[in-house]
Scaffold this active site. Sequence first.
Site, mmCIF file in Angstrom:
data_model
loop_
_atom_site.group_PDB
_atom_site.id
_atom_site.type_symbol
_atom_site.label_atom_id
_atom_site.label_comp_id
_atom_site.label_asym_id
_atom_site.label_seq_id
_atom_site.Cartn_x
_atom_site.Cartn_y
_atom_site.Cartn_z
ATOM 1 N N CYS A 45 0.814 -1.213 0.000
ATOM 2 C CA CYS A 45 0.000 0.000 0.000
ATOM 3 C C CYS A 45 0.848 1.263 0.000
ATOM 4 O O CYS A 45 0.692 2.131 -0.860
ATOM 5 C CB CYS A 45 -0.935 -0.014 1.211
ATOM 6 N N CYS A 50 -1.534 1.598 -2.937
ATOM 7 C CA CYS A 50 -2.569 2.631 -2.776
ATOM 8 C C CYS A 50 -2.033 4.053 -2.858
ATOM 9 O O CYS A 50 -2.580 4.892 -3.589
ATOM 10 C CB CYS A 50 -3.281 2.446 -1.436
ATOM 11 N N TYR A 176 -24.132 31.168 2.668
ATOM 12 C CA TYR A 176 -23.381 30.239 1.829
ATOM 13 C C TYR A 176 -23.288 30.758 0.394
ATOM 14 O O TYR A 176 -22.286 30.545 -0.292
ATOM 15 C CB TYR A 176 -23.972 28.823 1.893
ATOM 16 N N HIS A 445 -9.428 3.063 0.853
ATOM 17 C CA HIS A 445 -8.103 3.663 0.997
ATOM 18 C C HIS A 445 -7.474 3.901 -0.365
ATOM 19 O O HIS A 445 -7.589 3.057 -1.249
ATOM 20 C CB HIS A 445 -7.226 2.715 1.818
ATOM 21 N N GLU A 450 -12.481 7.937 4.365
ATOM 22 C CA GLU A 450 -12.156 6.820 5.253
ATOM 23 C C GLU A 450 -11.749 7.312 6.642
ATOM 24 O O GLU A 450 -11.859 6.564 7.624
ATOM 25 C CB GLU A 450 -11.030 5.966 4.667
#
Length: 470
Positions: A45, A50, A176, A445, A450
Site C-alpha cells: 500500500c 494505494c 453560503y 483507501h 475513510e
Amino acid sequence: EYDLLVIGGGSGGLACAKEVKLTWFVYFTFFFFFLGTKWGLGGTCVNVGCIPKKLMHQAALLGSALKDAQILSLSALFLFHSCSSSLNVRLCCFLPNRKVKYFNVKGSFSDPHTIRGLTKGGKETILTAEKIVIATGGRPKYPIHVAGALEYGITSDDLFWLKESPGKTLVVGASYISLECAGFLTGIGLDTTVMMRSIPLRGFDQQMASLVTEYMESYGTKFLKKCIPTKVEKLESNRLQVTWKNTDSGTEETDSFDTVMWAVGRAPDTKALNLETVGVKTNSETGKIIVDAREATSVPHIYAVGDITEGRPELTPTAIAAGKLLAQRLFGQSSELMDYDNVPTTVFTPLEYGCVGLSEEKAVQCYGSDNIEVYHAYYKPLEFTVAERDATQCYMKMVCLREREQRILGLHFIGPNAGEVIQGFALGIKCGATYPQLMKTIGIHPTCAEEITKLHITKRSGLDATVTGC
C-alpha cells in the site's frame, strides 16, 4: 523474548502490532528499487500500491483538468449560457411528454380557484383548478436602506449573466451564497472582498464555519468583519465607492470596487400572487407561506412547496422531494409525508463543507452538553501532500449521544469532495446509524472519507486530534 512476533511490515502486520501496544519485532528487507522491487515498512500500500497509485491518479486528473481549463477559460461564459439554454429547452420539451401543459404567463389569484395569467405582451389567460400548488421560489434581497444599493449593486442572480468580468468585487453578506461566490471569484483570479455584519454561515455549525472562512482568507479572499455598508456611490471613473461602518470601533471607512454584489438573503417571490385576497396566511416578518405537514396552506385546496414555505430548508432537493410526495398524496398514490430531518447539504467554498444532522451547538441545546460526545480529527488529504497545500482547516467531527448505542446526531466534514462524502454517509445517519456501527465500516483507501471510519478522539478527552499516519 516477545509476547507477539509479527512477520511482515505491511498494512496488516503494522496495524496488528500497533494495536497490541507491546514490544514487538518486524522482519523486513531494505528499501531498494530495482526489478523485482523490495521495500521496507509499509508494505504494498505505502510503497507500490494505494498511496503512489492515488498520487499518480491525482497527477493524471490534473493533466486532464489543465486541458479542460484551456477550454473553460476561453469560453466559460458561453458554455454556461449554452448549458442553461439547453436545460430550458429540454424542460419545455419534457413537459408535453408527461401531458403537462405549459403557460408562459405571470400568475395571480382572482379567487381561491382561479388564476389570472398575463403574458409579457399583456395578453390575459384565465385558468381554474380544483387544487393549486404554489412553488414560485425566492429572489435575492437588496438592502434598500443602504443608499445606492439598488441603483449600483447586483445580486448572485445577476453575477452569472454578466457579459464582462466583474473585476474587483465586494460581496456583502455571510451566507453560503456569499461565500461560494466569493470563493470562485477569488479562484479565477479576481480581487475579492467579503463584508460580514456578524457570523459566517448562520445556522451551520460555527466551528466549521470559522474553518471555512479561515481557509478562504489563506486562499486570498479578503474579509471585512463586523462591518455594515452605509452607502454606494458611482465615481467619475465608473467605479463604485462603498462606505461602511465598523460596528466594533465605530469608525467609518471607504474603498472603491468595480462590482458590488449583495448576498444578504432571499425573499419569497409571492408579492404579485394576491395571497391575502384568497386568505393564504404568511409569516408577517419573512413573507413565507405557512404550511402544515401536508404542505397545505390556510386554504384547504391550496398548497405550497419549496423556498416560499416557512420553516423548510431552502434547498432544491427538498423542494423536488416535497413536490413529488405532494402530487402522490393529492391523487391517491401515497400517504407519505415529507421528512425534513437529517437533510444533507454542502457549501461549495474553496474548501468544501458538507454536513448532515445537528450542529454541535444545536445538539447541546437539545440534549445538554453532558449528554453529547464529539469525535473529531484534523487530517491531511493525500492530494495536498505533494503540492504542499495548507491542510490546517481540513477537519471532521461526529456529534453523538452519550449513551450505550451512541446514535449519531450530526456529521460535519471540511475537505475535498465534501458533498460526495456526506451524501454517502447521509443514508446511514437517516437510518439511525450509531458510532459502533460506523467503526465497523471499512474505509476505502486512500480517501478522505475513510478518516470518518477511524474517528476515535473525543473533544472531551482533550487529546491531540491530528491524524498522523495511514
